[in-house]
Design a protein around this motif. Structure first.
Motif, mmCIF file in Angstrom:
data_model
loop_
_atom_site.group_PDB
_atom_site.id
_atom_site.type_symbol
_atom_site.label_atom_id
_atom_site.label_comp_id
_atom_site.label_asym_id
_atom_site.label_seq_id
_atom_site.Cartn_x
_atom_site.Cartn_y
_atom_site.Cartn_z
ATOM 1 N N VAL A 12 0.968 -1.130 -0.010
ATOM 2 C CA VAL A 12 0.058 -0.093 0.043
ATOM 3 C C VAL A 12 0.882 1.148 -0.166
ATOM 4 O O VAL A 12 1.981 1.203 0.626
ATOM 5 N N LEU A 13 0.847 2.111 -0.912
ATOM 6 C CA LEU A 13 1.553 3.148 -1.131
ATOM 7 C C LEU A 13 1.045 4.647 -0.602
ATOM 8 O O LEU A 13 -0.233 4.540 -0.415
ATOM 9 N N GLU A 14 1.914 5.225 0.145
ATOM 10 C CA GLU A 14 1.532 6.447 0.904
ATOM 11 C C GLU A 14 1.283 7.697 -0.251
ATOM 12 O O GLU A 14 2.555 8.279 -1.319
ATOM 13 N N GLY A 15 0.168 8.254 -0.453
ATOM 14 C CA GLY A 15 0.146 9.422 -1.361
ATOM 15 C C GLY A 15 -0.378 8.968 -3.024
ATOM 16 O O GLY A 15 -0.409 9.755 -3.877
ATOM 17 N N LEU A 16 -0.281 7.626 -3.095
ATOM 18 C CA LEU A 16 -0.816 7.146 -4.516
ATOM 19 C C LEU A 16 -1.544 5.993 -4.328
ATOM 20 O O LEU A 16 -1.103 5.080 -3.757
ATOM 21 N N SER A 17 -2.835 6.157 -4.505
ATOM 22 C CA SER A 17 -4.121 5.284 -4.418
ATOM 23 C C SER A 17 -3.735 4.057 -5.111
ATOM 24 O O SER A 17 -3.274 3.867 -6.210
ATOM 25 N N GLU A 18 -4.711 2.874 -4.608
ATOM 26 C CA GLU A 18 -4.868 1.676 -5.342
ATOM 27 C C GLU A 18 -5.069 1.721 -6.723
ATOM 28 O O GLU A 18 -4.843 1.319 -7.774
ATOM 29 N N LYS A 19 -6.085 2.917 -7.032
ATOM 30 C CA LYS A 19 -6.917 3.163 -8.199
ATOM 31 C C LYS A 19 -5.584 3.824 -9.074
ATOM 32 O O LYS A 19 -5.670 3.373 -10.375
ATOM 33 N N GLN A 80 10.808 0.127 -8.310
ATOM 34 C CA GLN A 80 11.057 0.704 -7.353
ATOM 35 C C GLN A 80 10.426 1.070 -5.883
ATOM 36 O O GLN A 80 10.689 1.409 -4.989
ATOM 37 N N PHE A 81 8.941 0.285 -6.085
ATOM 38 C CA PHE A 81 8.103 0.439 -4.983
ATOM 39 C C PHE A 81 8.013 -0.962 -4.308
ATOM 40 O O PHE A 81 7.413 -0.963 -3.336
ATOM 41 N N GLU A 82 8.689 -1.870 -4.855
ATOM 42 C CA GLU A 82 8.516 -3.202 -4.320
ATOM 43 C C GLU A 82 9.084 -3.197 -2.757
ATOM 44 O O GLU A 82 10.283 -2.663 -2.631
ATOM 45 N N GLN A 83 8.540 -4.078 -2.035
ATOM 46 C CA GLN A 83 9.136 -4.177 -0.654
ATOM 47 C C GLN A 83 8.971 -2.980 0.152
ATOM 48 O O GLN A 83 9.374 -2.885 1.235
ATOM 49 N N GLY A 84 8.292 -1.850 -0.596
ATOM 50 C CA GLY A 84 8.249 -0.525 0.265
ATOM 51 C C GLY A 84 9.338 0.432 0.582
ATOM 52 O O GLY A 84 10.398 -0.138 0.199
ATOM 53 N N PHE A 180 9.117 9.946 -3.891
ATOM 54 C CA PHE A 180 10.218 9.766 -2.886
ATOM 55 C C PHE A 180 9.687 9.031 -1.546
ATOM 56 O O PHE A 180 10.545 8.312 -1.029
ATOM 57 N N ALA A 181 8.580 9.317 -1.090
ATOM 58 C CA ALA A 181 8.014 8.802 0.265
ATOM 59 C C ALA A 181 7.805 7.099 -0.013
ATOM 60 O O ALA A 181 8.156 6.552 1.275
ATOM 61 N N ASN A 182 7.540 6.724 -1.177
ATOM 62 C CA ASN A 182 7.535 5.238 -1.214
ATOM 63 C C ASN A 182 8.734 4.516 -1.793
ATOM 64 O O ASN A 182 8.680 3.414 -1.989
#
Ligand SMILES: [Fe+2]
Length: 196
Positions: A12-19, A80-84, A180-182
């Protein structure tokens, strides 16, 4: 051969929705489909009438870089978002190379500055192993302005499709902050370390 769509283990990403991510992954799948389609079309047009279809084939070849880089750049992006989120190691080889190149301003601030460029495309950070440095450029579309032969270590999508489910165009900065947060810097570091 045909290219297959890759899957990404995204938290689940911060500031980037699932949609937002779902829409974006759908676009990525479109690039994979069109890479395969162009290869098929070129082969079938040549087989049917190589001479008569020469212009068509030439135009499809010109188009190939757009679709291929569209596919591959998105793979760099989602990986780049894998594993958080993971921070950049302050004592790591990438942090040292970044400090040498971007000094006081720092790599993140520099990428953010380049991301402010007008237009659609990517901010791409490359390693140049021969010159032992980094380069950060704005790539238009997916393929225009890529630095030949240099390994990509970071890819930031700044097409509006990357953020317009969650942000309006004037909020591109907020999207870049969310990126960058994610960001899992260990993925970026691994890419860099493979070049040295
Ligand atoms: Fe994209």
């Amino acid at each position: 051969m045909t290219y297959a769509t890759k899957t990404f283990e995204l938290p689940v990403l911060e500031g980037l929705s699932e949609k937002q991510i779902k829409v974006h992954l759908g676009l990525y799948e479109g690039y994979v489909k069109h890479v395969n389609l162009i290869m098929e079309k070129i082969a079938s047009l040549k087989a049917a009438d190589a001479e008569g279809n020469a212009y068509l084939v030439a135009e499809l070849r010109r188009r190939f870089g757009f679709e291929f880089d569209g596919m591959h750049m998105h793979e760099f992006y989602f990986e780049q978002f894998e594993q958080g989120s993971m921070p950049l190691k302050a004592e790591g080889s990438l942090a040292k190379a970044a400090e040498e190149k971007y000094g006081e301003q720092g790599l993140i601030a520099h990428v953010k500055e380049v991301a402010g460029s007008r237009g659609i495309g990517w901010v791409v950070v490359y390693a140049d192993p021969d010159a032992k440095t980094l380069h950060t450029v704005f790539v238009n579309d997916h393929e225009l302005g890529q630095l030949a032969g240099l390994p990509i270590i970071l890819a930031l999508d700044v097409w509006e499709h990357a953020f317009m489910v969650d942000y309006v165009p004037a909020e591109k900065k907020n999207y870049v902050d969310a990126f960058f947060a994610n960001l899992n810097w260990s993925v970026v570091e691994k890419r860099f370390d493979a070049t040295i």
